[in-house]
Motif scaffolding. Structure first.
Motif, PDB file in Angstrom:
ATOM      1  N   VAL A  89       0.836  -1.201   0.000  1.00 52.20           N
ATOM      2  CA  VAL A  89       0.000   0.000   0.000  1.00 52.20           C
ATOM      3  C   VAL A  89       0.874   1.255   0.000  1.00 52.20           C
ATOM      4  CG1 VAL A  89      -1.724   1.305   1.311  1.00 52.20           C
ATOM      5  CG2 VAL A  89      -1.944  -1.164   1.091  1.00 52.20           C
ATOM      6  N   GLN A  90       1.942   1.243   0.764  1.00 51.25           N
ATOM      7  CA  GLN A  90       2.856   2.383   0.781  1.00 51.25           C
ATOM      8  C   GLN A  90       3.443   2.650  -0.603  1.00 51.25           C
ATOM      9  OE1 GLN A  90       5.483   1.058   3.910  1.00 51.25           O
ATOM     10  NE2 GLN A  90       4.562   2.434   5.411  1.00 51.25           N
ATOM     11  N   LYS A  91       3.829   1.579  -1.301  1.00 48.33           N
ATOM     12  CA  LYS A  91       4.374   1.739  -2.647  1.00 48.33           C
ATOM     13  C   LYS A  91       3.313   2.284  -3.599  1.00 48.33           C
ATOM     14  CE  LYS A  91       7.798  -1.940  -2.098  1.00 48.33           C
ATOM     15  NZ  LYS A  91       8.171  -3.338  -2.459  1.00 48.33           N
ATOM     16  N   LEU A  92       2.085   1.783  -3.493  1.00 47.99           N
ATOM     17  CA  LEU A  92       1.008   2.280  -4.341  1.00 47.99           C
ATOM     18  C   LEU A  92       0.750   3.760  -4.096  1.00 47.99           C
ATOM     19  CD1 LEU A  92      -1.541  -0.669  -4.161  1.00 47.99           C
ATOM     20  CD2 LEU A  92      -0.381   0.147  -6.217  1.00 47.99           C
ATOM     21  N   SER A  93       0.843   4.167  -2.831  1.00 45.66           N
ATOM     22  CA  SER A  93       0.561   5.563  -2.498  1.00 45.66           C
ATOM     23  C   SER A  93       1.591   6.509  -3.104  1.00 45.66           C
ATOM     24  CB  SER A  93       0.503   5.746  -0.974  1.00 45.66           C
ATOM     25  OG  SER A  93       1.801   5.625  -0.401  1.00 45.66           O
ATOM     26  N   ARG A  94       2.764   5.979  -3.474  1.00 45.89           N
ATOM     27  CA  ARG A  94       3.817   6.791  -4.068  1.00 45.89           C
ATOM     28  C   ARG A  94       3.892   6.630  -5.589  1.00 45.89           C
ATOM     29  NH1 ARG A  94       6.744   4.674   0.592  1.00 45.89           N
ATOM     30  NH2 ARG A  94       7.773   3.143  -0.774  1.00 45.89           N
ATOM     31  N   THR A  95       2.910   5.918  -6.153  1.00 46.79           N
ATOM     32  CA  THR A  95       2.914   5.633  -7.585  1.00 46.79           C
ATOM     33  C   THR A  95       1.824   6.445  -8.279  1.00 46.79           C
ATOM     34  OG1 THR A  95       3.658   3.369  -7.135  1.00 46.79           O
ATOM     35  CG2 THR A  95       2.699   3.796  -9.302  1.00 46.79           C
ATOM     36  N   SER A  96       2.125   6.997  -9.422  1.00 45.38           N
ATOM     37  CA  SER A  96       1.093   7.692 -10.190  1.00 45.38           C
ATOM     38  C   SER A  96       0.213   6.668 -10.895  1.00 45.38           C
ATOM     39  CB  SER A  96       1.722   8.623 -11.223  1.00 45.38           C
ATOM     40  OG  SER A  96       2.330   7.881 -12.269  1.00 45.38           O
ATOM     41  N   ALA A  97      -1.020   7.065 -11.186  1.00 41.38           N
ATOM     42  CA  ALA A  97      -1.933   6.166 -11.887  1.00 41.38           C
ATOM     43  C   ALA A  97      -1.384   5.797 -13.257  1.00 41.38           C
ATOM     44  CB  ALA A  97      -3.306   6.819 -12.007  1.00 41.38           C
ATOM     45  N   GLU A  98      -0.736   6.737 -13.921  1.00 42.18           N
ATOM     46  CA  GLU A  98      -0.171   6.470 -15.241  1.00 42.18           C
ATOM     47  C   GLU A  98       0.940   5.419 -15.160  1.00 42.18           C
ATOM     48  OE1 GLU A  98      -2.307  10.188 -15.186  1.00 42.18           O
ATOM     49  OE2 GLU A  98      -0.644   9.465 -13.922  1.00 42.18           O
TER      50      GLU A  98
ATOM     51  N   ASP B  30      -7.698  -4.099 -21.800  1.00 44.96           N
ATOM     52  CA  ASP B  30      -8.120  -4.714 -20.539  1.00 44.96           C
ATOM     53  C   ASP B  30      -7.778  -3.843 -19.332  1.00 44.96           C
ATOM     54  OD1 ASP B  30      -9.168  -6.827 -21.893  1.00 44.96           O
ATOM     55  OD2 ASP B  30      -7.642  -8.286 -21.314  1.00 44.96           O
ATOM     56  N   VAL B  31      -6.606  -3.250 -19.307  1.00 48.89           N
ATOM     57  CA  VAL B  31      -6.208  -2.414 -18.178  1.00 48.89           C
ATOM     58  C   VAL B  31      -6.972  -1.098 -18.179  1.00 48.89           C
ATOM     59  CG1 VAL B  31      -4.286  -1.200 -17.089  1.00 48.89           C
ATOM     60  CG2 VAL B  31      -3.946  -3.492 -18.040  1.00 48.89           C
ATOM     61  N   GLY B  32      -7.178  -0.514 -19.352  1.00 55.02           N
ATOM     62  CA  GLY B  32      -7.915   0.744 -19.444  1.00 55.02           C
ATOM     63  C   GLY B  32      -7.059   1.937 -19.063  1.00 55.02           C
ATOM     64  N   GLY B  33      -7.732   3.072 -18.856  1.00 51.24           N
ATOM     65  CA  GLY B  33      -7.024   4.310 -18.585  1.00 51.24           C
ATOM     66  C   GLY B  33      -6.645   4.478 -17.124  1.00 51.24           C
ATOM     67  N   ALA B  34      -5.878   5.529 -16.875  1.00 50.03           N
ATOM     68  CA  ALA B  34      -5.401   5.802 -15.524  1.00 50.03           C
ATOM     69  C   ALA B  34      -6.532   6.019 -14.546  1.00 50.03           C
ATOM     70  CB  ALA B  34      -4.471   7.008 -15.538  1.00 50.03           C
TER      71      ALA B  34
END
Length: 349
Positions: free
Chosen positions: A121-130, A153-157
């Motif tokens: 979760v910490q890593k996700l919080s530091r990652t941009s949607a793109e 399948d993944v779609g947009g940000a």
């Protein structure tokens, strides 16, 4: 296996939301809907704490409708979100952790998870949607997906942006730790597989077992390979199943579907399901040697015709196939060619 959540089961059959239920003195289940999802709802468990206040296991999906269901459910038991003192999160998925940030903001409650999922979760919080979208596309291409299909399948940000704003936990719970729920004795049981840090909770005073997504009464949870995830998640899942099989709880309280008794029987059924799946995959590899995980998924039996799979459902199917391939490889039954996009064949005996 004996169904004990009869109201939940009846609601499932009628495709309605089950009621808020009092399960024991000071313990309730509160169904919180999951929008546009075949699982329909997550069961949030609310505990009355000695000295006042409430504790929760899981919170529900982050949406206004889910927030209303949670707050209305707590009101129905005579409480409110501002009474919440702490939240135990079984794992990092959005239908379990999603509302934790709102609950914490409204109440000041602490949020606790296993370190493995907390780190994710910490890593996700530091990652941009793109960047998250790009990484998932590359992971799928690495499993054999045509790039155009991976993009579709993944779609947009915008499809992933909410997942990157989940609550980073305040507290960590290792296997065997006891949660700070006064009046209860909730022991954390680390059960990796569905996620690396999945936790169940064994309530030692009542014998109840809160199984999260690890053991569900009707379906097997998705066990998938992920970008930078566990190297052999299905092996972890099966080992975790064996680890809880003989606990003999008085009742199993899962996060989805309905409550039940007969944990050992259900574990045996889940184990047999995956062994059958592994056998089917071995046969598919024998018939289609040199196939990628993306290709092999199309040769397996699913709940609907493969041609109807797309978007997130197809992603789950392909990554679940890859998880089964990794276990077959660790058992010495198959091998890959080691290429950038691995293809699989049977290992000669």
């Amino acid at each position: 296996m004996e169904i004990t959540g009869t109201a939940q089961h009846a609601a499932w059959q009628s495709r309605t939301l089950p009621p808020v239920e009092r399960l024991r003195d000071g313990l309730w289940s509160v169904p919180v809907p999951i929008p546009h999802n075949p699982l329909r709802y997550v069961s949030v468990y609310a505990f009355a704490l000695d000295g006042g206040g409430l504790g929760l296991i899981d919170t529900g999906w982050e949406s206004d409708a889910s927030w209303t269901a949670l707050t209305d459910g707590l009101a129905a038991i005579g409480g409110g979100v501002d009474d919440v003192r702490g939240v135990l999160v079984t794992h990092l998925h959005f239908d379990h952790l999603g509302l934790a940030a709102r609950v914490r903001e409204a109440s000041g409650a602490w949020v606790a998870m296993h370190p493995a999922d907390a780190s994710a979760v910490q890593k996700l919080s530091r990652t941009s949607a793109e960047d998250a979208v790009a990484a998932e596309i590359e992971f799928l291409v690495g499993l054999g997906a045509p790039r155009a299909d991976a993009l579709a399948d993944v779609g947009g940000a915008e499809n992933l942006s909410g997942f990157l704003r989940m609550a980073v936990p305040d507290r960590l719970l290792e296997d065997g730790d006891h949660a700070a729920f006064p009046g209860w004795s909730l022991r954390a049981v680390h059960t990796p597989g569905h996620t690396p840090g999945h936790l169940c909770f064994a309530e030692e005073r009542t014998g109840l077992f809160f199984s999260g997504d690890h053991v569900l009464p009707r379906i097997s949870p998705n066990v998938s390979s992920t970008n930078r995830g566990e190297p052999d998640p299905l092996r972890s899942f099966l080992d975790s199943l064996a680890g809880v099989r003989d606990l003999e709880p008085t009742e199993v309280l899962p996060a989805h579907e309905w409550r039940f008794r007969g944990l050992a029987d259900r574990v045996d059924s889940l184990t047999a399901h995956h062994e059958t799946r592994l056998t089917e995959l071995l046969a598919a590899i024998g018939e289609h040697p040199g196939s990628t995980p993306w290709d092999l998924a199309a040769h397996l039996t699913w709940s609907r015709p493969w041609e109807q799979y797309e978007r997130r459902m197809r992603i789950f199917a392909v990554t679940e196939t890859d998880a089964h391939l990794r276990l077959l490889a660790s058992r010495g039954l198959v091998r890959s060619d080691g290429g950038a996009v691995p293809t699989w064949t049977l290992r000669p005996r």
